[in-house]
Design an enzyme around this catalytic site. Structure first.
Site, mmCIF file in Angstrom:
data_model
loop_
_atom_site.group_PDB
_atom_site.id
_atom_site.type_symbol
_atom_site.label_atom_id
_atom_site.label_comp_id
_atom_site.label_asym_id
_atom_site.label_seq_id
_atom_site.Cartn_x
_atom_site.Cartn_y
_atom_site.Cartn_z
ATOM 1 N N TYR A 156 10.201 -10.000 38.194
ATOM 2 C CA TYR A 156 9.575 -11.258 38.620
ATOM 3 C C TYR A 156 9.337 -12.174 37.408
ATOM 4 C CZ TYR A 156 6.127 -14.232 41.066
ATOM 5 O OH TYR A 156 5.436 -15.285 41.624
ATOM 6 N N LYS A 160 10.933 -15.878 36.762
ATOM 7 C CA LYS A 160 10.115 -17.091 36.627
ATOM 8 C C LYS A 160 10.277 -17.726 35.238
ATOM 9 C CE LYS A 160 8.356 -17.067 40.803
ATOM 10 N NZ LYS A 160 8.764 -18.093 41.782
#
Ligand code: NAP
Length: 246
Positions: A156, A160
């Protein structure tokens, strides 16, 4: 009565059936913006009605942002039906948390595929339309985790952080034609995504939030309206996190 800030404009919001995406769609609609509501699994009639009750059009379109051809078809459809695409919000995102040494290839790839590749797909296909218009605002949903990293979220965080790099590059490439591209980096926002965390994990988060409360979806929506309506801010990452990262 004050003038609506996005009157007559059209925004595409991905992953907008619930959570932060839905709040952004509603906040834009309240400012007079027609909404193209992308969703993956389902969207309730109630959500569509809530948006239409603001006096704007709402076009729900089912599809997976990680599919390159879907992104292309979506942008063509929106251009045909609305004539312009003024704002794109790349909000769709997933988590598949696991410690690095136990993370499967699928867990890594699927998060990158949706969060980063999905954002690329949408920007790739909206860019030609916005370039011809010589205007547009692109808002990408990053995360404070993409700025500072987080144990158990390597996939993740990488996705990002990638979104942040993509945002800055897009801002540099498209800026000359009046197109802005910015990222919002939310901290901890109360949605289905964070509802899976344990009470202990949530309490730990609260300790590092100077404002002493979790974020609400409306906090992020306000930032999205700000970035959608300001034509002299680009390439920025706006932390909306109660002061978690400073
Ligand atoms: P959420 O409630 O889980 O909503 C995410 C939405 O994205 C869902 O409607 C989901 O649809 C949709 N989606 C997922 N994969 C998709 C795909 N491949 N194509 C199209 N739609 C897809 O999460 P949220 O908290 O609102 O998060 C929204 C964004 O904010 C995400 O990018 C997330 O990473 C980011 N963010 C959230 C927080 C937080 O604390 N909540 C913090 C930082 C950043 P389905 O349900 O149908 O799969």
């Amino acid at each position: 009565m004050s003038e609506k800030m996005l009157e007559g404009k059209t925004a595409v919001v991905t992953g907008a059936a619930k959570g932060i995406g839905k709040a952004i769609a509603l906040a834009f609609a309240k400012e007079g913006c027609n909404i193209v509501l992308n969703y993956r699994s389902s969207v309730s009639d109630e959500t569509i009605k809530e948006i239409e009750d603001c006096g704007v059009k709402c076009l729900p379109v089912q599809g997976d942002v990680s599919n390159f051809n879907f992104a292309s078809d979506l942008m063509k459809q929106v251009k045909n039906e609305f004539g312009s695409i003024d704002v794109l919000v790349n909000n769709a995102g997933i988590t598949k948390d696991m410690l690095l040494m136990r993370m499967s290839e699928e867990q890594f790839d699927s998060v990158i595929q949706t969060n980063l590749k999905g954002t690329f797909n949408m920007i790739r296909h909206v860019s030609s339309i916005m370039l011809k218009q010589k205007s547009g605002a692109i808002i990408n949903m990053a995360s404070v985790v993409g700025v500072m990293g987080n144990a158990g979220q390597a996939n993740y965080a990488a996705s990002k952080a990638g979104v942040i790099g993509l945002t800055k590059s897009t801002a540099k490439e498209l800026g000359a034609r009046g197109i802005t591209c910015n990222a919002i980096a939310p901290g901890f926002v109360e949605t289905d995504m964070t509802a899976v965390l344990t009470d202990e994990q949530k309490a730990k988060m609260l300790e590092v939030i100077p404002l002493g409360r979790y974020g609400q979806v409306e906090d992020i929506a306000k930032a999205a309206v700000f970035l959608a309506t300001n034509t002299y801010i680009t390439g920025q990452v706006l932390n909306v996190d109660g002061g978690m990262v400073m």
